[in-house]
Enzyme design. Structure first.
Site, short mmCIF file in Angstrom:
data_model
loop_
_atom_site.label_atom_id
_atom_site.label_comp_id
_atom_site.label_asym_id
_atom_site.label_seq_id
_atom_site.Cartn_x
_atom_site.Cartn_y
_atom_site.Cartn_z
N GLY A 107 -10.63 1.20 2.81
CA GLY A 107 -9.65 0.74 1.84
C GLY A 107 -8.40 1.59 1.76
O GLY A 107 -7.67 1.53 0.77
N LEU A 108 -8.11 2.35 2.82
CA LEU A 108 -6.93 3.22 2.83
C LEU A 108 -5.88 2.76 3.84
O LEU A 108 -5.00 3.53 4.22
CB LEU A 108 -7.34 4.67 3.14
N ASP A 155 0.48 -1.76 3.45
CA ASP A 155 -0.12 -0.79 4.36
C ASP A 155 0.83 -0.37 5.48
O ASP A 155 0.97 0.81 5.80
CB ASP A 155 -1.41 -1.35 4.97
#
Length: 253
Positions: A107-108, A155
């Site tokens: 989730g990064l 992202d």
């Protein structure tokens, strides 16, 4: 000659989800994130051959390809293949190695950071005249359009620009507003935050695909919480700039 590039992973601090189409197209998205000192790394070793190889050191997977070879996205080395295809690279042979500072599915923004790192390695090697906006947009197109991975915009732009950023998202446009946070506030944040690896991973594609469907159908159960998250971005930005770390903790909660 060895060429390396790296791109950082990010923490989504506020507004996550408002960057997923069609939300920004309809309402305008707003996201606040910060990158951390963990990275995706891409290394290129050129050679004089007519083939190239791609090796993922994390997955222990490698593949050999011929220049200008046509291939399908099949879930194996897709990010690297997507970059090579978009850049239309078919000159000298090379070896490409990728490695990540974190496990996948945490989730990064790991896949986007890897895509940006691979683009960065080719940019350095071939002296490509790409701006940061162009790199982030290219990474978005590779992941979302070419490979078909569902997700938002934050992202790719976080990995490309780095630091604390406020992202304003509109129809077909992303504006990056860097935030100048006092170093003392950053140090205080680092002393008061812990990032845990809980030993589980999830496939974000499935989650984001369902979220996009819910936005398209204008489901209030999804759209209304996203509206509330967008409002929270302003509160989070104010707390960051004023150094009110206690308020930041409450907002995260």
């Amino acid at each position: 000659m060895i060429v390396r590039a790296r791109a950082p992973f990010r923490l989504g601090l506020a507004g996550g989800g408002t960057d997923i189409n069609p939300y920004p197209e309809r309402f305008g998205g707003l996201v606040l994130n910060a990158t951390i000192s963990l990275y995706a790394v891409a290394t290129i070793i050129p050679n004089r051959g007519q083939t190239y190889s791609i090796t993922s050191l994390d997955y222990e997977i490698s593949g050999d390809f011929k220049s200008a070879q046509k291939y399908e996205f099949d879930g194996t080395l897709d990010l690297a293949k997507g970059v090579i295809r978009r850049l239309k690279y078919n000159n000298l042979g090379f070896e490409l190695f990728t490695r990540s500072g974190i496990p996948p599915g945490t989730g990064l923004g790991s896949s986007s950071a890897m895509t940006v790192a691979i683009i960065g390695a080719f940019q350095e090697w071939q002296r490509l005249p790409l701006s940061r906006y162009e790199i982030a947009t290219l990474a978005y197109q590779i992941e979302r359009q070419d490979i078909g991975l569902a997700g938002g915009y934050q992202d790719q732009f976080a990995a490309t620009f780095g630091g604390f950023n406020l992202l304003e998202l509109y129809k077909n446009e992303v504006i990056v507003v860097p935030l100048k946070i006092d170093p003392g506030v950053v140090n205080e944040l680092q002393e008061n935050m812990v990032l845990y690896l809980i030993g589980e991973s999830r496939i974000s594609h499935n989650i984001e695909q369902e979220k996009a469907k819910a936005i398209t159908e204008n489901r209030s159960s999804v759209v209304e919480p996203l509206q509330a998250l967008k409002v929270q971005v302003h509160l989070f930005k104010k707390a960051l700039l004023l150094g009110k770390t206690n308020e930041i903790g409450q907002l995260l909660d």
